[in-house]
Design an enzyme around this catalytic site. Sequence first.
Site, PDB file in Angstrom:
ATOM      1  CB  THR A 135      68.923  50.751  22.274  1.00 34.26           C
ATOM      2  OG1 THR A 135      69.425  50.078  21.098  1.00 34.26           O
ATOM      3  CG2 THR A 135      69.464  50.078  23.506  1.00 34.26           C
TER       4      THR A 135
ATOM      5  CB  SER B  60      63.419  47.908  12.189  1.00 35.31           C
ATOM      6  OG  SER B  60      63.253  46.546  11.881  1.00 35.31           O
TER       7      SER B  60
ATOM      8  CB  ILE C 273      68.683  39.518  16.738  1.00 36.85           C
ATOM      9  CG1 ILE C 273      68.699  40.420  17.987  1.00 36.85           C
ATOM     10  CG2 ILE C 273      67.396  38.679  16.685  1.00 36.85           C
ATOM     11  CD1 ILE C 273      68.594  39.720  19.314  1.00 36.85           C
TER      12      ILE C 273
ATOM     13  CB  CYS D 200      70.982  43.385   8.829  1.00 38.31           C
ATOM     14  SG  CYS D 200      71.040  42.362  10.322  1.00 38.31           S
TER      15      CYS D 200
ATOM     16  N   GLY E 220      72.400  52.282  20.995  1.00 40.80           N
ATOM     17  CA  GLY E 220      72.213  52.945  22.289  1.00 40.80           C
ATOM     18  C   GLY E 220      72.983  54.258  22.377  1.00 40.80           C
TER      19      GLY E 220
HETATM   20  C1  LIG Z   1      67.998  44.055  19.251  1.00 42.25           C
HETATM   21  C2  LIG Z   1      68.028  44.888  17.987  1.00 42.25           C
HETATM   22  C3  LIG Z   1      67.446  44.393  16.820  1.00 42.25           C
HETATM   23  C4  LIG Z   1      67.462  45.145  15.646  1.00 42.25           C
HETATM   24  N1  LIG Z   1      66.866  44.651  14.521  1.00 42.25           N
HETATM   25  C5  LIG Z   1      66.833  45.420  13.384  1.00 42.25           C
HETATM   26  C6  LIG Z   1      66.141  44.967  12.214  1.00 42.25           C
HETATM   27  O1  LIG Z   1      65.536  43.894  12.202  1.00 42.25           O
HETATM   28  N2  LIG Z   1      66.160  45.757  11.105  1.00 42.25           N
HETATM   29  C7  LIG Z   1      66.798  46.990  11.099  1.00 42.25           C
HETATM   30  O2  LIG Z   1      66.780  47.684  10.079  1.00 42.25           O
HETATM   31  N3  LIG Z   1      67.426  47.447  12.202  1.00 42.25           N
HETATM   32  C8  LIG Z   1      67.459  46.704  13.333  1.00 42.25           C
HETATM   33  N4  LIG Z   1      68.081  47.189  14.459  1.00 42.25           N
HETATM   34  C9  LIG Z   1      68.745  48.518  14.418  1.00 42.25           C
HETATM   35  C10 LIG Z   1      67.845  49.603  15.004  1.00 42.25           C
HETATM   36  O3  LIG Z   1      66.636  49.713  14.268  1.00 42.25           O
HETATM   37  C11 LIG Z   1      68.579  50.975  14.996  1.00 42.25           C
HETATM   38  O4  LIG Z   1      68.949  51.317  13.678  1.00 42.25           O
HETATM   39  C12 LIG Z   1      69.831  50.962  15.854  1.00 42.25           C
HETATM   40  O5  LIG Z   1      69.667  50.157  16.997  1.00 42.25           O
HETATM   41  C13 LIG Z   1      70.263  52.385  16.288  1.00 42.25           C
HETATM   42  O6  LIG Z   1      69.277  53.040  17.055  1.00 42.25           O
HETATM   43  P1  LIG Z   1      69.229  52.977  18.687  1.00 42.25           P
HETATM   44  O7  LIG Z   1      70.598  53.309  19.167  1.00 42.25           O
HETATM   45  O8  LIG Z   1      68.195  53.974  19.069  1.00 42.25           O
HETATM   46  O9  LIG Z   1      68.855  51.579  19.041  1.00 42.25           O
HETATM   47  C14 LIG Z   1      68.087  46.441  15.642  1.00 42.25           C
HETATM   48  C15 LIG Z   1      68.646  46.936  16.825  1.00 42.25           C
HETATM   49  C16 LIG Z   1      68.626  46.186  17.999  1.00 42.25           C
HETATM   50  C17 LIG Z   1      69.244  46.767  19.249  1.00 42.25           C
END
Ligand SMILES: Cc1cc2nc3c(=O)[nH]c(=O)nc-3n(C[C@H](O)[C@H](O)[C@H](O)COP(=O)(O)O)c2cc1C
Length: 290
Positions: free
Chosen positions: A255, A10, A60, A119, A206
Amino acid sequence: MLPNPVLVASGTFGNGEEMSELIDVRQLGGIVLKGTTLRPRLGNAPARVVETPAGLLNAIGLQNPGIEETLRDKAPFVKRLGVPCIINVSGESVDEYAELAALSDACEAVDAIELNVSCPNVQCGGIAFGTNEELLRDAVRAARRATRKPLIVKLSPNVTDIARMARIAEAAGADAVSLINTLLGMVIDVKKRRPVLANKVGGLSGPAIRPIAVYMTWKVAQAVGIPVIGMGGIETLEDALQFFIVGASAVQVGTATFYNPRAAVELVAALRAYAEEQQLRSLKELRGTF
Ligand SMILES: Cc1cc2nc3c(=O)[nH]c(=O)nc-3n(C[C@H](O)[C@H](O)[C@H](O)COP(=O)(O)O)c2cc1C
Protein backbone atom coordinates in the site's frame (compact mmCIF):
# COMPACT_ATOMS: atom_id res chain seq x y z
CA MET A 1 18.35 -15.84 -5.69
CA LEU A 2 17.12 -12.23 -5.39
CA PRO A 3 19.44 -9.24 -5.94
CA ASN A 4 18.12 -7.70 -2.70
CA PRO A 5 15.37 -8.49 -0.15
CA VAL A 6 12.87 -5.77 -1.13
CA LEU A 7 9.98 -6.83 -3.38
CA VAL A 8 6.81 -5.02 -4.34
CA ALA A 9 3.57 -6.71 -3.28
CA SER A 10 0.98 -8.18 -5.60
CA GLY A 11 -1.85 -5.87 -6.61
CA THR A 12 -0.09 -2.68 -5.55
CA PHE A 13 2.35 -2.22 -8.43
CA GLY A 14 0.24 -3.19 -11.44
CA ASN A 15 2.44 -5.32 -13.65
CA GLY A 16 5.22 -2.76 -13.61
CA GLU A 17 4.16 -0.89 -16.75
CA GLU A 18 3.23 2.49 -15.21
CA MET A 19 5.68 2.25 -12.33
CA SER A 20 8.65 1.63 -14.61
CA GLU A 21 8.06 5.13 -16.03
CA LEU A 22 8.16 6.68 -12.56
CA ILE A 23 11.00 4.88 -10.80
CA ASP A 24 14.11 2.84 -11.55
CA VAL A 25 12.58 -0.58 -11.01
CA ARG A 26 15.96 -2.28 -11.52
CA GLN A 27 16.73 -1.26 -7.94
CA LEU A 28 14.07 -3.69 -6.70
CA GLY A 29 14.65 -7.23 -5.48
CA GLY A 30 11.66 -8.33 -7.53
CA ILE A 31 8.20 -7.50 -8.78
CA VAL A 32 5.25 -9.62 -7.74
CA LEU A 33 2.67 -9.37 -10.52
CA LYS A 34 -0.99 -8.53 -9.97
CA GLY A 35 -2.89 -11.69 -8.95
CA THR A 36 -3.69 -13.90 -11.93
CA THR A 37 -6.49 -16.40 -12.37
CA LEU A 38 -7.01 -19.03 -15.05
CA ARG A 39 -9.61 -16.98 -16.90
CA PRO A 40 -9.81 -13.16 -17.17
CA ARG A 41 -11.77 -11.43 -14.41
CA LEU A 42 -13.42 -7.99 -14.38
CA GLY A 43 -13.25 -7.79 -10.60
CA ASN A 44 -15.96 -6.50 -8.30
CA ALA A 45 -18.35 -3.61 -8.93
CA PRO A 46 -17.36 -0.18 -7.54
CA ALA A 47 -16.86 1.19 -4.95
CA ARG A 48 -13.81 -1.06 -4.56
CA VAL A 49 -11.56 0.95 -2.23
CA VAL A 50 -12.06 3.14 0.80
CA GLU A 51 -9.52 4.89 3.00
CA THR A 52 -9.51 4.05 6.71
CA PRO A 53 -7.38 5.41 9.58
CA ALA A 54 -3.78 4.62 8.54
CA GLY A 55 -5.10 2.05 6.09
CA LEU A 56 -6.95 1.08 2.96
CA LEU A 57 -9.88 -1.30 2.62
CA ASN A 58 -10.12 -2.85 -0.83
CA ALA A 59 -12.32 -5.33 -2.64
CA ILE A 60 -10.87 -5.26 -6.14
CA GLY A 61 -11.83 -8.88 -6.69
CA LEU A 62 -8.77 -10.05 -8.62
CA GLN A 63 -9.33 -8.03 -11.78
CA ASN A 64 -6.84 -9.44 -14.28
CA PRO A 65 -6.52 -10.47 -17.94
CA GLY A 66 -6.08 -14.20 -17.18
CA ILE A 67 -3.00 -16.41 -17.07
CA GLU A 68 -2.57 -16.65 -20.84
CA GLU A 69 -2.08 -12.91 -21.36
CA THR A 70 -0.11 -12.56 -18.13
CA LEU A 71 2.41 -15.16 -19.29
CA ARG A 72 2.50 -13.91 -22.88
CA ASP A 73 2.83 -10.16 -22.18
CA LYS A 74 3.08 -9.13 -18.52
CA ALA A 75 5.79 -11.49 -17.23
CA PRO A 76 8.11 -11.01 -20.25
CA PHE A 77 7.68 -7.22 -19.89
CA VAL A 78 8.92 -7.36 -16.27
CA LYS A 79 11.73 -9.69 -17.27
CA ARG A 80 12.85 -7.25 -19.97
CA LEU A 81 13.04 -4.53 -17.32
CA GLY A 82 15.80 -6.60 -15.73
CA VAL A 83 13.92 -7.42 -12.50
CA PRO A 84 13.08 -10.86 -11.08
CA CYS A 85 9.46 -11.64 -11.92
CA ILE A 86 7.24 -13.43 -9.43
CA ILE A 87 3.82 -14.45 -10.67
CA ASN A 88 0.94 -14.46 -8.17
CA VAL A 89 -1.77 -17.03 -8.92
CA SER A 90 -5.17 -17.74 -7.45
CA GLY A 91 -7.30 -20.81 -8.18
CA GLU A 92 -10.90 -21.81 -7.59
CA SER A 93 -10.03 -25.49 -7.11
CA VAL A 94 -7.03 -27.69 -6.34
CA ASP A 95 -6.83 -28.63 -10.02
CA GLU A 96 -6.75 -24.97 -11.00
CA TYR A 97 -3.80 -24.34 -8.67
CA ALA A 98 -2.00 -27.24 -10.37
CA GLU A 99 -2.81 -25.89 -13.82
CA LEU A 100 -1.74 -22.34 -12.94
CA ALA A 101 1.55 -23.66 -11.54
CA ALA A 102 2.19 -25.87 -14.58
CA LEU A 103 1.53 -23.01 -17.03
CA SER A 104 3.77 -20.66 -15.02
CA ASP A 105 6.46 -23.31 -14.85
CA ALA A 106 6.59 -23.45 -18.64
CA CYS A 107 7.11 -19.67 -18.97
CA GLU A 108 10.74 -18.63 -19.12
CA ALA A 109 10.02 -15.11 -17.84
CA VAL A 110 8.67 -16.38 -14.52
CA ASP A 111 11.33 -16.68 -11.80
CA ALA A 112 9.09 -17.80 -8.96
CA ILE A 113 5.45 -18.53 -8.21
CA GLU A 114 3.52 -17.01 -5.32
CA LEU A 115 0.36 -19.00 -4.56
CA ASN A 116 -2.35 -16.66 -3.36
CA VAL A 117 -4.43 -18.79 -1.04
CA SER A 118 -5.61 -15.76 0.84
CA CYS A 119 -7.58 -13.34 -1.34
CA PRO A 120 -10.56 -12.17 0.73
CA ASN A 121 -12.42 -10.55 -2.16
CA VAL A 122 -13.58 -13.36 -4.42
CA GLN A 123 -16.60 -15.62 -4.05
CA CYS A 124 -14.90 -18.90 -4.98
CA GLY A 125 -11.47 -20.07 -3.97
CA GLY A 126 -9.01 -17.50 -2.67
CA ILE A 127 -9.22 -17.25 1.07
CA ALA A 128 -11.00 -20.61 1.42
CA PHE A 129 -7.71 -22.30 0.57
CA GLY A 130 -5.76 -20.31 3.12
CA THR A 131 -8.14 -20.86 5.99
CA ASN A 132 -8.89 -24.57 5.56
CA GLU A 133 -6.06 -26.95 6.45
CA GLU A 134 -6.93 -29.72 3.98
CA LEU A 135 -7.54 -27.35 1.09
CA LEU A 136 -4.27 -25.56 1.80
CA ARG A 137 -2.32 -28.84 1.91
CA ASP A 138 -3.94 -30.12 -1.29
CA ALA A 139 -3.46 -26.85 -3.21
CA VAL A 140 0.21 -26.55 -2.24
CA ARG A 141 0.91 -30.24 -2.96
CA ALA A 142 -0.77 -29.98 -6.36
CA ALA A 143 1.18 -26.85 -7.28
CA ARG A 144 4.42 -28.41 -5.99
CA ARG A 145 3.98 -31.44 -8.25
CA ALA A 146 3.46 -29.08 -11.21
CA THR A 147 6.60 -26.95 -10.87
CA ARG A 148 10.28 -26.96 -10.01
CA LYS A 149 10.38 -23.18 -9.76
CA PRO A 150 10.56 -21.59 -6.32
CA LEU A 151 7.10 -21.87 -4.77
CA ILE A 152 6.03 -19.19 -2.27
CA VAL A 153 2.77 -19.67 -0.39
CA LYS A 154 1.06 -16.41 0.61
CA LEU A 155 -0.71 -16.95 3.89
CA SER A 156 -3.95 -15.44 5.16
CA PRO A 157 -4.00 -13.61 8.48
CA ASN A 158 -7.70 -14.42 8.81
CA VAL A 159 -7.03 -17.61 10.79
CA THR A 160 -6.63 -18.50 14.46
CA ASP A 161 -3.13 -19.94 14.16
CA ILE A 162 -1.12 -18.73 11.16
CA ALA A 163 2.00 -20.64 12.28
CA ARG A 164 0.08 -23.90 11.89
CA MET A 165 -0.91 -22.94 8.33
CA ALA A 166 2.73 -22.07 7.60
CA ARG A 167 3.85 -25.51 8.79
CA ILE A 168 1.23 -27.15 6.56
CA ALA A 169 2.48 -25.15 3.57
CA GLU A 170 6.08 -26.13 4.35
CA ALA A 171 5.24 -29.83 4.74
CA ALA A 172 3.32 -29.74 1.43
CA GLY A 173 6.41 -28.50 -0.41
CA ALA A 174 6.53 -24.71 -0.22
CA ASP A 175 10.01 -23.20 -0.66
CA ALA A 176 8.99 -20.05 1.23
CA VAL A 177 5.95 -18.44 2.80
CA SER A 178 4.89 -14.83 2.47
CA LEU A 179 2.60 -12.99 4.88
CA ILE A 180 0.35 -11.22 5.49
CA ASN A 181 -2.40 -10.76 2.97
CA THR A 182 -5.13 -8.30 3.94
CA LEU A 183 -7.33 -8.60 7.00
CA LEU A 184 -11.09 -8.82 6.53
CA GLY A 185 -12.87 -5.58 7.33
CA MET A 186 -15.94 -3.44 6.72
CA VAL A 187 -16.78 0.28 6.60
CA ILE A 188 -20.39 1.47 6.89
CA ASP A 189 -21.82 4.65 5.36
CA VAL A 190 -24.06 5.63 8.26
CA LYS A 191 -26.19 8.04 6.21
CA LYS A 192 -27.11 5.32 3.74
CA ARG A 193 -26.88 2.59 6.39
CA ARG A 194 -25.01 0.48 3.89
CA PRO A 195 -21.45 -0.81 3.51
CA VAL A 196 -19.26 1.59 1.50
CA LEU A 197 -17.82 -1.22 -0.62
CA ALA A 198 -20.18 -2.83 -3.15
CA ASN A 199 -18.70 -6.18 -2.08
CA LYS A 200 -19.70 -5.21 1.49
CA VAL A 201 -16.47 -6.68 2.88
CA GLY A 202 -12.88 -5.88 1.94
CA GLY A 203 -9.26 -6.49 2.86
CA LEU A 204 -7.46 -4.04 5.14
CA SER A 205 -3.86 -3.06 4.36
CA GLY A 206 -1.37 -0.29 5.14
CA PRO A 207 0.30 0.96 8.35
CA ALA A 208 -2.83 0.06 10.37
CA ILE A 209 -2.04 -3.66 10.03
CA ARG A 210 1.75 -3.47 10.61
CA PRO A 211 1.84 -4.57 14.28
CA ILE A 212 -0.32 -7.59 13.38
CA ALA A 213 1.95 -8.42 10.44
CA VAL A 214 5.10 -8.15 12.58
CA TYR A 215 3.55 -10.39 15.23
CA MET A 216 2.49 -13.01 12.67
CA THR A 217 5.88 -12.91 10.95
CA TRP A 218 7.51 -13.56 14.34
CA LYS A 219 5.18 -16.52 15.01
CA VAL A 220 5.71 -18.02 11.56
CA ALA A 221 9.48 -17.53 11.53
CA GLN A 222 9.72 -19.62 14.69
CA ALA A 223 7.49 -22.33 13.25
CA VAL A 224 9.14 -23.09 9.89
CA GLY A 225 12.60 -23.72 8.49
CA ILE A 226 11.94 -22.15 5.08
CA PRO A 227 12.40 -18.43 4.35
CA VAL A 228 9.66 -16.06 5.46
CA ILE A 229 8.76 -12.98 3.40
CA GLY A 230 7.10 -10.33 5.56
CA MET A 231 4.70 -7.62 4.54
CA GLY A 232 1.95 -5.42 5.93
CA GLY A 233 2.24 -1.64 6.21
CA ILE A 234 5.92 -1.41 5.33
CA GLU A 235 7.17 1.93 4.05
CA THR A 236 10.29 3.05 5.93
CA LEU A 237 13.59 1.54 7.00
CA GLU A 238 12.34 1.20 10.57
CA ASP A 239 9.21 -0.61 9.39
CA ALA A 240 11.24 -3.12 7.38
CA LEU A 241 13.83 -3.65 10.11
CA GLN A 242 11.09 -4.80 12.47
CA PHE A 243 10.28 -7.64 10.07
CA PHE A 244 13.94 -8.67 9.62
CA ILE A 245 14.53 -8.62 13.37
CA VAL A 246 11.61 -10.99 14.02
CA GLY A 247 12.86 -13.39 11.37
CA ALA A 248 11.93 -12.33 7.83
CA SER A 249 14.40 -13.03 5.02
CA ALA A 250 12.79 -10.51 2.68
CA VAL A 251 9.96 -7.97 2.69
CA GLN A 252 7.32 -6.71 0.30
CA VAL A 253 6.12 -3.13 0.03
CA GLY A 254 2.41 -2.83 -0.81
CA THR A 255 0.00 0.00 0.00
CA ALA A 256 2.86 2.45 0.67
CA THR A 257 3.48 2.59 -3.09
CA PHE A 258 0.06 4.23 -3.52
CA TYR A 259 1.02 7.24 -1.41
CA ASN A 260 4.75 7.17 -2.11
CA PRO A 261 5.58 5.57 -5.48
CA ARG A 262 9.27 5.66 -4.52
CA ALA A 263 8.77 3.83 -1.21
CA ALA A 264 10.29 0.50 -2.29
CA VAL A 265 13.37 1.96 -4.05
CA GLU A 266 13.94 4.34 -1.15
CA LEU A 267 13.78 1.36 1.19
CA VAL A 268 16.45 -0.48 -0.84
CA ALA A 269 18.79 2.49 -0.52
CA ALA A 270 18.03 2.96 3.17
CA LEU A 271 18.70 -0.72 3.93
CA ARG A 272 21.99 -0.55 2.06
CA ALA A 273 23.07 2.53 4.05
CA TYR A 274 21.95 0.91 7.30
CA ALA A 275 23.91 -2.29 6.61
CA GLU A 276 27.01 -0.21 5.90
CA GLU A 277 26.60 1.93 8.99
CA GLN A 278 26.00 -1.12 11.21
CA GLN A 279 28.83 -3.00 9.47
CA LEU A 280 26.56 -5.88 8.52
CA ARG A 281 27.78 -8.14 5.73
CA SER A 282 24.21 -9.22 5.15
CA LEU A 283 20.77 -8.48 6.54
CA LYS A 284 20.77 -12.16 7.51
CA GLU A 285 22.76 -11.03 10.54
CA LEU A 286 19.63 -9.27 11.78
CA ARG A 287 17.33 -12.24 11.42
CA GLY A 288 15.69 -13.29 14.66
CA THR A 289 18.04 -11.18 16.78
CA PHE A 290 15.93 -10.19 19.74
C1 LIG B 1 -5.47 -2.74 -3.97
C2 LIG B 1 -4.84 -4.04 -3.51
C3 LIG B 1 -4.83 -5.15 -4.35
C4 LIG B 1 -4.25 -6.34 -3.95
N1 LIG B 1 -4.23 -7.41 -4.80
C5 LIG B 1 -3.60 -8.57 -4.41
C6 LIG B 1 -3.49 -9.68 -5.32
O1 LIG B 1 -3.93 -9.61 -6.47
N2 LIG B 1 -2.88 -10.81 -4.88
C7 LIG B 1 -2.34 -10.90 -3.60
O2 LIG B 1 -1.78 -11.94 -3.25
N3 LIG B 1 -2.41 -9.86 -2.75
C8 LIG B 1 -3.01 -8.71 -3.12
N4 LIG B 1 -3.05 -7.64 -2.25
C9 LIG B 1 -2.45 -7.77 -0.90
C10 LIG B 1 -1.05 -7.17 -0.86
O3 LIG B 1 -0.19 -7.83 -1.76
C11 LIG B 1 -0.47 -7.27 0.58
O4 LIG B 1 -0.42 -8.62 0.99
C12 LIG B 1 -1.29 -6.49 1.60
O5 LIG B 1 -1.82 -5.31 1.04
C13 LIG B 1 -0.47 -6.14 2.87
O6 LIG B 1 0.65 -5.33 2.58
P1 LIG B 1 0.61 -3.70 2.62
O7 LIG B 1 -0.01 -3.32 3.92
O8 LIG B 1 2.03 -3.29 2.49
O9 LIG B 1 -0.23 -3.27 1.47
C14 LIG B 1 -3.65 -6.43 -2.64
C15 LIG B 1 -3.64 -5.31 -1.81
C16 LIG B 1 -4.22 -4.11 -2.22
C17 LIG B 1 -4.18 -2.92 -1.29
